[in-house]
Design an enzyme around this catalytic site. Structure first.
Site, short mmCIF file in Angstrom:
data_model
loop_
_atom_site.label_atom_id
_atom_site.label_comp_id
_atom_site.label_asym_id
_atom_site.label_seq_id
_atom_site.Cartn_x
_atom_site.Cartn_y
_atom_site.Cartn_z
N THR A 155 0.79 -1.22 0.00
CA THR A 155 0.00 0.00 0.00
C THR A 155 0.83 1.27 0.00
O THR A 155 0.52 2.24 -0.66
CB THR A 155 -0.91 0.01 1.24
OG1 THR A 155 -1.70 -1.17 1.20
CG2 THR A 155 -1.80 1.20 1.26
N LYS A 177 0.80 -7.05 13.47
CA LYS A 177 -0.32 -6.32 12.89
C LYS A 177 -1.58 -6.80 13.60
O LYS A 177 -1.97 -7.95 13.45
CB LYS A 177 -0.42 -6.59 11.38
CG LYS A 177 -1.48 -5.74 10.68
CD LYS A 177 -1.49 -5.96 9.16
CE LYS A 177 -2.50 -5.03 8.49
NZ LYS A 177 -2.53 -5.19 7.03
N THR A 181 2.00 -4.10 4.58
CA THR A 181 1.86 -4.32 6.02
C THR A 181 1.50 -5.75 6.39
O THR A 181 1.75 -6.16 7.53
CB THR A 181 0.78 -3.39 6.61
OG1 THR A 181 -0.42 -3.54 5.85
CG2 THR A 181 1.23 -1.94 6.56
N ASP A 182 0.93 -6.52 5.47
CA ASP A 182 0.41 -7.83 5.85
C ASP A 182 1.47 -8.74 6.48
O ASP A 182 1.21 -9.38 7.49
CB ASP A 182 -0.23 -8.53 4.64
CG ASP A 182 -1.67 -8.09 4.43
OD1 ASP A 182 -2.07 -7.11 5.08
OD2 ASP A 182 -2.38 -8.73 3.63
#
Lengths: 414, 605
Positions: free
Chosen positions: A85, A238, A160-161
């Site tokens: 992202t 996360k 970020t995953d």
């Protein structure tokens, strides 16, 4: 004026729809519908019938400025870009996401950056973080090693995953490091005015110019665009699928904080050293098994098959149903390693409290405190890749990179 | 000026809030403020063509911080912390019904767009909007107007306050569905515009889906008289349109005259700012002393050929410049025509004129500025003058309380629109169209006629019920036989109780009580008692239990009158008081009246 030729993407056309005349630019089409951007900005998706071409598309001048590789004249910082992202832009024609991090755009938002830093961009690969594999971690470690030799710090833009996995992997592969390794992501893409990427990157640049000698993650402290936390890679996770402040330091607070352009360290950390010490050997025959009520013995056996080690993610203090113990015990006898972690994420494992735990120990399953499941997985790959087998329990239980908390304070649980 | 010029063209953009929950999440229409909030910054980004919209770039140059107050009817989606869910089905259907009412052509496939707005009024930095239909005609009492677009969009945040570089917004309004109907510039007078706006509003009222509140309908008025299109934002009172347009046409008239005068004198020249702070070291002007104490400087520049146009003879070019500067956060503009003022004397004025070497037709401008603000000030003023001299006055303006308008920003371009990538294209299926068609609103007159006929109520009551958006409750509760009674409950009893108890109750609770009564064949007095209990704060389950709404039989009332020793001369209202205070049950006054009368008759026999 009227042309009978079919319009091409980008052409300005005039057309009739429901008896009304319109002008617009053809954006895309499938076998039935044409997607047209009207003069007023709205896109409409219609069956294009009566039309004429007013103006042929000029080859679109919108290309992403990717030529600029070095910017500014201060401390040298390397920026390694991957997909995700934070560097994503949407191709409005195809709907595909492509990476774009315009350095000029970045620093024009933070004019002081050009004075303070010299940012050198290195493109790693355009890969969404969910597609990252241990092989990429190894490549990344080698690239970071190279960059750290010429820069004061390395900044990695990352989806970020799986950012915490990569952060953990780098943590273990770098025993010592010449400068900060900071991973940074974003939860709102940079094509949105509200993107969190700007502040995250600004902070990450700030962190990467300190004497922080560890791997950290720089993301929003809360929902406001005010504070950015520096979270130790091996304790990061996360914890929300969409929020800006999705990343938390589990069981401890953030190591540092960025606010109003300044970095403050809150917790002790390891300082940078003169030379990198790095090992990129990882044992890939390692798996993770999430225990749940109803998990069949066959399924368990299938998951154990061919593994040199498994991370079990059990319930509570680290429990799994005792029906699985026989299969695990068999494998452990053959040399497989089994480490228990907890689905609770917060808190420690302990196999001494309940009889199930004691039976698990008997089957050869070991606990190693409050290590996070994903971190344990990466650590197991590293330990099996770099240490003699009989040192396995000792190394797994040793706090190598801040991944195990010797004591947990009150007040860090959400 | 009492008339608009003959070449006036007026177009409308009417925005109507729907009372169907929010457009892209499951939050309700109303909520209360919570203690929490968050702050954000917004950045301009390029749209799909890669170009940035001029109004966004302008907005970002202001570098403001936005603070948002969380409301109970807001969730992660309003906070821009979660992608939107699917479009609100009821809102989409209502928009389709409205489009049908005006014979507007509906798109088969609907694309949700993001319209970039970075003044903080949307947490995401864009407003989600989708074009639903184009074409069609609105027939008002005085005029007809073509429709250019009917769209469905989310409402923005409510602005609470603005202080320095911080703007505070609340999240309760963000995401409320808005139907926007844009007309062609087919109207020539304010009255024509009002008649069209009324007709649009009435159709939505007829559907009963208009949200409550003073700003449920807001219109932007597009006005032109030959100097380009001015978009006047946020006109909430229709009656103000006339004054607003008269003021605006006068402004444009005077402005065009002023610009012609400048051109006739030979045009103007680039600004040349000089630091004249040293002239004011001993100044008595508070404004100047304060500026100097804050480390600011006093700059002045010649405005060539602007003499007598800044604030004299009805010319107000000075305000045009000051308004533009205000938008970039610069205050403290003083110009020749204003002086003497702010403690600056005629002597000062003439001294400045001399120092600046003013010629006969020249004027000057003074600014109290930080050194770093000079470039933006120069750029802003030069841009403003260049634009005005081009005789193209097109821009977005805001309405002020005195019905004048103030410069807000340049007109937004099409480059501020790009697709909402989180929501796939919506296909408008046949069954959706059929359902929308069944609910498509007729005109106000037709609907009043139909409702008064259907429920046997007066036209006036029907109109009140429609305007109060209560038709759905009438439909839910009434039939031909009890229409009058239900209508009276809606138009009189409930408003009276709202007044008496000083509170409003949720309509679903009111409906609940009335429904319970009709289902159990309980009459008007039971309903009224139930409503009294509701308004006095008694919970629903208690009101509907223990037979509190059951009427007492004639026998029971007679017995009670006897035990209470009620005399025939007690009088009706006194009797009712005694009876109601001695029972929890419902007493039908007509029975009491009958009993009193029989008693009297008996006695007299």
């Amino acid at each position: 004026m009227a042309e009978s030729k079919k319009p091409e993407i980008g052409d300005l056309i005039e057309f009739t729809w429901e008896g009304q005349r319109f002008q617009g630019t053809l954006l895309s089409e499938d076998s039935v519908y044409s997607n047209i951007k009207l003069i007023n900005g709205y896109n409409i998706s219609i069956k294009l019938e009566d039309y004429k071409i007013l103006e042929r598309s000029i080859t679109r001048t919108q290309e992403v400025k990717r030529d600029m590789k070095v910017l500014g004249k201060g401390k040298p910082i390397s920026l390694i870009t991957t997909g995700g992202t934070i560097v994503s832009r949407v191709d409005y024609k195809t709907g595909a996401v492509f990476p774009s991090l315009d350095m000029g755009e970045l620093t024009s938002r933070f004019p002081y950056m050009e004075e303070k830093f010299s940012i050198n961009r290195v493109d790693f690969s355009n890969i969404l973080s969910e597609n990252m594999e241990p092989d990429q971690w190894i490549q990344m470690a080698k690239l970071v090693d190279r960059e750290l030799k010429r820069s004061e710090g390395v900044l990695i833009s990352h989806g970020t995953d799986t950012m915490s996995y990569t952060a953990s992997a780098l943590s273990f592969m770098f025993e010592k490091q010449r400068g900060p390794i900071i991973l940074v992501g974003s939860q709102r893409s940079s094509d949105r005015p509200s993107s969190d990427s700007y502040l995250n990157i600004e902070a990450a640049v700030g962190f990467s110019a300190t004497d922080f000698g560890e791997v950290g993650i720089a993301m929003h402290h809360n929902s406001s665009d005010e504070k950015i936390d520096l979270i130790r890679g091996a304790r990061s996770r996360k914890m929300h699928s969409t929020r800006r402040d999705a990343f938390k330091a589990i069981g401890e607070g953030p190591v540092g904080r960025f606010q109003d352009g300044l970095v403050n360290f809150i917790r002790p950390y390891i300082r940078r050293v003169e030379e990198n010490t790095i090992s990129t050997k990882l044992e890939k025959r390692v798996g993770m098994i999430y225990f749940y009520p109803g998990l069949s013995v066959e399924e368990m056996e299938k998951n154990l098959d061919g593994k040199r080690g498994v991370i079990l993610i059990g319930t509570g203090l680290g429990h799994i149903a005792i029906k699985h113990l026989e299969a695990i015990k068999e494998k452990v006898k053959e040399g497989m390693k089994a480490v228990i972690t907890t689905q609770c994420i917060f808190g420690t494992t302990n196999l001494d409290v309940y009889s199930t735990g004691r039976q698990m120990k008997g089957a050869g399953i070991m606990d190693c405190g409050n290590i996070l499941p994903e971190t344990a997985y990466v650590k197991m790959m590293y330990v099996l890749g770099n240490y003699d087998e009989n040192r396995f329990p000792e190394m797994m239980r040793k706090n190598m990179r801040g991944e195990i908390l010797e004591r947990e304070e009150m007040g860090v649980f959400p | 000026m009492n008339e608009l010029p003959g070449n006036t063209k007026i177009g409308l953009e009417v925005h109507m809030q729907l009372n169907v929950g929010k457009l892209f999440c499951k939050c309700g229409s109303e909520g209360e403020a919570e203690k929490m909030g968050f702050t954000r910054k917004l950045h301009s980004s390029s749209g799909e063509s890669g170009s940035q919209d001029i109004s966004s770039v302008f907005e970002e140059s202001r570098n403001r911080t936005f603070k948002y107050i969380i409301y109970s009817n807001s969730c992660l989606i309003e906070a821009d912390e979660q992608p939107p869910t699917q479009i609100n089905d009821r809102a989409l259907k209502a928009t389709l019904s409205m489009a049908m009412a005006f014979h507007s052509s509906i798109l088969e496939r609907i694309s949700v767009m993001r319209k970039v707005v970075i003044d903080g009024s949307n947490t995401s930095g864009f407003q989600r909007t989708s074009l639903i239909a184009m074409g069609g005609t609105i027939k008002g009492d005085l005029a007809e107007a073509g429709i250019t677009a009917i769209s469905l969009e989310e409402d923005s945040c409510r602005k609470i306050e603005e202080e320095g570089n911080m703007v505070v917004y609340s999240l309760d309004r963000l995401g409320i569905p808005l139907i926007e109907i844009s007309t062609s510039p087919d109207m020539k007078t304010a009255e024509e515009a009002i008649s069209i706006a009324k007709e649009i509003g009435n159709r939505l009222r007829v559907m009963g889906l208009l949200k409550k509140g003073a700003d449920a309908i807001r219109q932007d008025v597009n006005f032109s008289m030959g100097y380009g299109r001015v978009e006047i934002k946020g006109v909430s009172k229709l009656s103000a349109i006339r004054d607003i347009l008269l003021n605006e046409s006068e402004r444009q008239q005077k402005l065009s005259e002023a610009m012609e005068a400048v051109m006739k004198r030979g045009g103007t020249e680039k600004l040349d700012f000089k630091d004249i702070s040293s002239m004011f070291l001993g100044s008595n002007s508070k404004m100047i002393r304060k500026g100097l104490e804050e480390g600011k400087l006093i700059y002045a520049t010649i405005l060539k050929n602007f003499k007598g146009l800044l604030k004299a003879n009805g010319y107000r070019v000075g305000r045009e410049i000051a308004d533009a500067l205000k938008q970039v956060g610069i205050k403290g503009v003083i110009h020749y025509d204003e002086l003497p003022a702010y403690g600056i004397t005629v002597g000062d004025r003439d001294e400045i004129s001399e120092r600046m070497e003013l010629k006969e037709n020249d004027s000057f401008l003074m600014l109290i500025l930080g050194r770093d603000e000079l470039d933006i000030a120069r750029f802003t003023i030069e841009e403003r003058i260049r634009k005005l001299l081009s005789m193209d006055f097109s821009e977005t303006r805001a309405v002020l309380e005195d019905n004048s308008t103030r410069y807000m920003r340049p007109l937004s371009g099409s480059s501020r629109m790009y697709p909402e990538t989180d929501i796939p294209i919506i296909k408008v299926h046949e069954d959706l169209l059929q359902e929308a068609s069944r609910n498509s609103p007729g005109s106000m007159e037709e609907t009043i006629g139909r409702i008064s006929e259907e429920y046997g109520i007066s036209g006036q009551d029907a109109e009140t019920i429609i305007n109060d958006q209560k038709v759905m409750y009438l439909r839910e509760l009434a039939n031909k036989h009890n229409g009058k009674m239900i209508s009276r409950l809606i138009t009189q009893t409930v408003p009276e109780m709202e007044k008496k108890y000083g509170r409003e109750m949720e309509w679903n609770t009111i409906v609940g009580i009335i429904k319970y009564c009709t289902e159990n064949s309980l009459g008007r007095y039971s309903m009224e008692k139930g409503l009294h209990m509701l308004f006095s704060g008694i919970p629903m389950n208690e009101i509907l239990s223990h037979k509190k709404l059951m009427p007492l039989s004639e026998d029971e009332i007679r017995k009670m009158m006897k035990t209470r020793g009620i005399d025939k001369n007690e009088g009706m209202s006194r009797t009712m008081d005694i009876l109601t205070s001695s029972t929890e049950g419902v007493i039908d006054p007509s029975i009491v009246a009958r009993l009193i009368n029989t008693k009297k008759n008996k006695d007299s026999n």
